[in-house]
Design a protein around this motif. Structure first.
Motif, short mmCIF file in Angstrom:
data_model
loop_
_atom_site.label_atom_id
_atom_site.label_comp_id
_atom_site.label_asym_id
_atom_site.label_seq_id
_atom_site.Cartn_x
_atom_site.Cartn_y
_atom_site.Cartn_z
N VAL A 126 -20.45 61.29 27.32
CA VAL A 126 -20.36 62.30 26.21
C VAL A 126 -19.96 61.49 25.01
N LEU A 127 -20.67 61.65 23.98
CA LEU A 127 -20.56 60.88 22.56
C LEU A 127 -19.93 61.91 21.62
N VAL A 128 -18.88 61.37 21.16
CA VAL A 128 -18.05 62.49 20.20
C VAL A 128 -18.47 61.95 18.85
N ASP A 129 -18.99 62.45 17.95
CA ASP A 129 -19.07 62.46 16.74
C ASP A 129 -19.35 60.90 16.39
N GLY A 130 -20.63 60.16 16.87
CA GLY A 130 -20.79 58.73 16.75
C GLY A 130 -22.24 58.64 17.41
N ALA A 131 -22.77 57.54 17.01
CA ALA A 131 -24.09 57.18 17.63
C ALA A 131 -25.38 58.09 17.16
N PHE A 132 -25.43 58.28 15.81
CA PHE A 132 -26.34 58.72 15.23
C PHE A 132 -27.38 57.95 14.40
N PRO A 133 -28.57 57.96 15.02
CA PRO A 133 -29.62 57.06 14.22
C PRO A 133 -29.67 57.43 12.65
N TYR A 134 -29.52 56.57 11.88
CA TYR A 134 -29.59 56.81 10.31
C TYR A 134 -29.33 55.61 9.75
N ASP A 135 -30.24 55.34 8.71
CA ASP A 135 -30.22 54.28 8.00
C ASP A 135 -29.26 54.39 7.02
N TRP A 136 -28.06 54.27 6.86
CA TRP A 136 -26.72 54.50 5.89
C TRP A 136 -26.33 53.26 5.32
N LEU A 137 -26.68 51.95 6.05
CA LEU A 137 -26.07 50.78 5.34
C LEU A 137 -27.01 49.84 4.50
N ASP A 138 -26.95 49.98 3.21
CA ASP A 138 -27.55 48.96 2.05
C ASP A 138 -26.73 48.00 1.41
N GLU A 139 -27.16 47.46 0.47
CA GLU A 139 -26.43 46.56 -0.06
C GLU A 139 -25.22 46.96 -0.90
N ALA A 140 -25.45 48.19 -1.47
CA ALA A 140 -24.46 48.90 -2.13
C ALA A 140 -23.34 49.58 -0.93
N ARG A 201 -24.23 64.39 26.58
CA ARG A 201 -23.78 65.41 25.70
C ARG A 201 -22.93 65.02 24.40
N TYR A 202 -23.54 65.46 23.23
CA TYR A 202 -22.78 65.23 22.02
C TYR A 202 -21.77 66.21 21.72
N VAL A 203 -20.72 66.08 21.31
CA VAL A 203 -19.93 66.70 20.57
C VAL A 203 -19.58 66.36 19.19
N VAL A 204 -20.07 67.11 18.17
CA VAL A 204 -20.15 66.75 16.79
C VAL A 204 -19.32 67.50 16.13
N ALA A 205 -18.78 66.68 15.21
CA ALA A 205 -17.54 67.11 14.21
C ALA A 205 -18.31 67.70 12.86
N SER A 206 -17.49 68.00 11.93
CA SER A 206 -18.12 68.63 10.82
C SER A 206 -17.40 67.92 9.53
N GLY A 207 -18.02 67.97 8.13
CA GLY A 207 -17.29 67.36 7.06
C GLY A 207 -17.21 65.95 7.08
N ARG A 221 -25.31 62.83 10.72
CA ARG A 221 -25.41 63.41 12.09
C ARG A 221 -26.66 64.30 12.28
N ALA A 222 -27.40 64.56 11.02
CA ALA A 222 -28.75 65.01 11.29
C ALA A 222 -29.59 64.00 11.59
N GLY A 223 -29.18 62.76 11.60
CA GLY A 223 -30.28 61.77 12.30
C GLY A 223 -30.67 61.74 13.81
N LEU A 224 -29.58 62.54 14.51
CA LEU A 224 -29.89 62.83 15.88
C LEU A 224 -30.93 63.71 16.32
N ASP A 225 -31.27 64.68 15.30
CA ASP A 225 -32.50 65.45 15.29
C ASP A 225 -33.79 65.04 16.05
#
Length: 270
Positions: A126-140, A201-207, A221-225
């Motif tokens: 059970v993965l709770v609001d984490g482990a979403f594939p997404y390229d969010w890390l850049d230099e900034a 099973r994912y339990v996904v938060a909001s906000g 979070r949408a990276g999980l799709d």
């Protein structure tokens, strides 16, 4: 739920691993083992509501990661070391049955990697609001993270005696967060998730979450799709109203239900 023939007594103590000792709590019993993996700088106490909802029919194993809570400091806080610590805890507590792995935030990444690397060793995760594939890390973003923890450096020593902050330096915390950002990339995390062969099973938060702005977290979070479309073992159990920081407190029932769902799904397919 499955059970063993041997009853294990409740136990609280320290498990020696490498150059550290990790604080561990094992409720014992004969039920299915559930091992809980904490948020990046959180402690095992965050899981108390989930554990209470699941009840004594499960064997609950919680622990504080290195330099968190009551665990001792270490020379190594890397992600791979934290994954290996899961094996060490299970071995130290004599867990021979397959466990359910439950992780929140940073712990969700740990749970995903451990489950992917050990396909025959877990009932599921059970993965709770984490482990979403997404390229969010850049230099900034890396600079933003370092500035954030630098600003917090003066308050961290004040919070440590209360258990509200880990015994890591601000730089160590920033380094850990940046390492996680690299591991979150689509090319890094998607293969890990796609290789999982047991129910997840994912339990996904909001906000938002700490340090995020606007709709950043929802985009992540949408990276999980894409994973949901390719790996039928992975599904979303619940999308809840709580934000990232409040989900264990406000939506513990959804997390407990996801644990039951993983176990039921595994039993139905075996």
């Amino acid at each position: 739920m499955t059970s063993s023939n041997t009853t294990t007594a409740p136990w609280t103590g320290k498990v020696a691993i490498d150059d550290t000792e990790l604080a561990v709590t094992d409720t014992g019993g004969t039920g299915t083992p559930v091992i809980y993996l904490n948020g990046q700088f959180a402690t095992q106490g965050y899981w108390r509501r989930v554990i209470a909802d699941l009840g004594p029919g499960y064997r609950h194993i919680t622990f504080d990661e290195r330099a968190r809570g009551k665990s001792k400091k270490s020379a190594d806080y890397s992600f791979d070391t934290c994954v290996r610590d899961i094996d060490a805890i299970l071995a130290a507590r004599g867990i021979t049955e397959k466990p359910i792995v439950v992780g929140w935030s940073y712990g969700a990444y740990l749970g995903a990697h451990w489950t992917s690397r050990n396909p025959d060793a877990a009932i599921g995760a059970v993965l709770v609001d984490g482990a979403f594939p997404y390229d969010w890390l850049d230099e900034a973003m890396e600079l933003r993270i370092r500035k954030l923890f630098k600003r917090l450096s003066w308050v961290l020593p004040l919070a440590r005696p209360t258990g509200l902050a880990p015994r890591l330096t601000a730089q160590q915390q920033a380094d850990s967060n940046i390492e996680l950002g690299k591991l979150s990339g689509v090319n890094q995390l998607s293969p890990v998730l796609n290789a999982i062969t047991v129910p997840v099973r994912y339990v996904v938060a909001s906000g938002t979450s700490f340090g995020s702005k606007g709709d950043e977290q929802e985009k992540i979070r949408a990276g999980l799709d894409a994973v949901l479309a390719t790996n039928p073992n992975i599904r979303i159990s619940a999308k809840v109203a709580s934000n990232h920081g409040a989900i264990l407190r406000k939506d513990f029932r959804a997390i407990a239900d996801a644990v039951r769902e993983v176990e039921a799904t595994s039993s139905a397919t075996n």
